[in-house]
Design a protein around this motif. Structure first.
Motif, PDB file in Angstrom:
ATOM      1  N   THR A   1      -3.584   0.587  -3.119  1.00 50.27           N
ATOM      2  CA  THR A   1      -3.445  -0.637  -2.542  1.00 50.27           C
ATOM      3  C   THR A   1      -2.966  -1.781  -3.757  1.00 50.27           C
ATOM      4  O   THR A   1      -2.937  -1.304  -5.050  1.00 50.27           O
TER       5      THR A   1
ATOM      6  N   ARG B   1       0.921  -1.133   0.004  1.00 52.50           N
ATOM      7  CA  ARG B   1       0.179   0.011   0.018  1.00 52.50           C
ATOM      8  C   ARG B   1       0.931   1.057   0.015  1.00 52.50           C
ATOM      9  O   ARG B   1       1.882   1.208   0.768  1.00 52.50           O
TER      10      ARG B   1
ATOM     11  N   SER C   1      -8.225   3.593 -14.196  1.00 51.33           N
ATOM     12  CA  SER C   1      -7.728   3.535 -12.887  1.00 51.33           C
ATOM     13  C   SER C   1      -7.529   5.104 -12.294  1.00 51.33           C
ATOM     14  O   SER C   1      -7.794   5.342 -11.155  1.00 51.33           O
TER      15      SER C   1
ATOM     16  N   GLU D   1      -4.715  -4.093  -4.974  1.00 46.51           N
ATOM     17  CA  GLU D   1      -5.955  -4.136  -5.741  1.00 46.51           C
ATOM     18  C   GLU D   1      -5.962  -2.974  -6.940  1.00 46.51           C
ATOM     19  O   GLU D   1      -6.501  -3.266  -8.014  1.00 46.51           O
ATOM     20  N   ASP D   2      -5.283  -1.942  -6.791  1.00 46.57           N
ATOM     21  CA  ASP D   2      -5.254  -0.756  -7.518  1.00 46.57           C
ATOM     22  C   ASP D   2      -4.009  -0.805  -8.728  1.00 46.57           C
ATOM     23  O   ASP D   2      -4.165  -0.257  -9.814  1.00 46.57           O
TER      24      ASP D   2
END
Length: 313
Positions: free
Chosen positions: A264, A259, A282, A266-267
């Protein structure tokens, strides 16, 4: 150079940096793919203008020529003459990851380059998973360095490791208060501490806000570390110092950022997802979170009391 105003490429996004890849090469690759995506979009139809061209005269048996008016494309607007519309753009990089490290790397494009500076000045925490190996020490604290010594580690237990991690976290929390210039006797400072909003407003040494062991399977162990103002080499040094405190030695075998501020894993876009469509999506998804975090950080800075309990303007 073409304008980015209509491209939607203004903001911050995250990619996943694999180990062994230099951040400059990653940035250049992303920039190349963005330019390729922009230039592959449908171009405007070239403007036409009237030209008088020679053509056989209608009904003439001797091949006489005459001038006729025709609409022809303006060659100055042709893509083969003009070249690519977009030739360069600035892709900025946030908190760096060295070659050996992997994980979340935040990039900025367009007006996002200004946001990178704002994020840096917000002093947000970052999360890492750091893998250690007991029993040896090297000159650069990594498992790839020159071996200095080998030690035993049979006496190391999860309880001993946990105690050392608690001491590290406690000492860094005291340093956090010191570098945040807070007087904890004031009501403002107390309220900030309750909300977990204490953070240094200027540059400081590396500060660890949280550290715990996720896995202990000697000789390997896995740590989760929340910190700020760190470098990956400093995190490797922490593993080395933990080994010494355990009356043994340890090297770092992996540093992975999970992070960075609001971004994070996931991004983080994988290498196969580094294209203009995914990056635009994004940026749009992250924009509200980035704006909210910066507003919160600005509020903290405005309300941040100095050591005598008065607000810093």
């Amino acid at each position: 150079m073409g304008s980015l105003e209509r491209s939607g490429l203004h903001g911050l996004f995250a990619v996943y940096k694999p180990p062994g890849l230099h951040w400059k090469h990653l940035r250049d690759t992303v920039e190349f793919k963005l330019l390729k995506g922009l230039n592959s979009k449908k171009q405007y139809t070239p403007k036409e203008h009237i030209r008088f061209l020679l053509a056989p005269k209608e009904g003439s048996e001797r091949g006489e020529l005459t001038l006729i008016a025709k609409n022809v494309p303006a060659l100055s607007e042709h893509s083969l003459v003009r070249g690519p519309k977009y030739t360069s753009m600035k892709v900025g990089v946030g908190h760096l990851l060295d070659v050996k490290s992997s994980g979340v790397l935040v990039l900025g494009v367009g007006r996002g380059n200004k946001l990178l500076t704002d994020i840096y000045n917000a002093h947000l925490t970052k999360d890492y998973t750091v893998r250690g190996l007991l029993g040896k020490a090297t000159d650069d604290f990594s498992d790839e360095g020159r071996l200095i010594e080998k030690t035993t580690y049979d006496h190391v237990t999860p309880e001993k490791l946990s105690r050392i991690l608690a001491v590290i976290q406690g000492s860094h929390q005291k340093a956090m208060v010191m570098y945040s210039n807070l007087d904890l006797k004031t009501q403002e400072a107390y309220e900030m501490a309750v909300k977990g909003l204490i953070r240094p407003m200027d540059k400081s040494p590396m500060l660890i806000t949280g550290i715990r062991c996720l896995k202990f399977a000697p000789p390997e162990f896995l740590l989760e570390i929340q910190c700020m103002h760190e470098t990956q080499q400093l995190l490797r040094r922490v593993v080395h110092e933990i080994g010494l405190e355990l009356k043994s030695s340890a090297v770092c075998t992996q540093v992975r950022r999970t992070r960075d501020g609001v971004f994070t894993l996931e991004d983080a876009l994988l290498r196969t997802q580094w294209n203009i469509h995914n990056i635009q999506t994004s940026i749009q998804k992250a924009a509200p979170r980035v704006e909210a975090e910066l507003e919160k950080s600005q509020t903290i800075a405005l309300d941040h009391p100095d050591p005598v309990g008065q607000s810093v303007s």
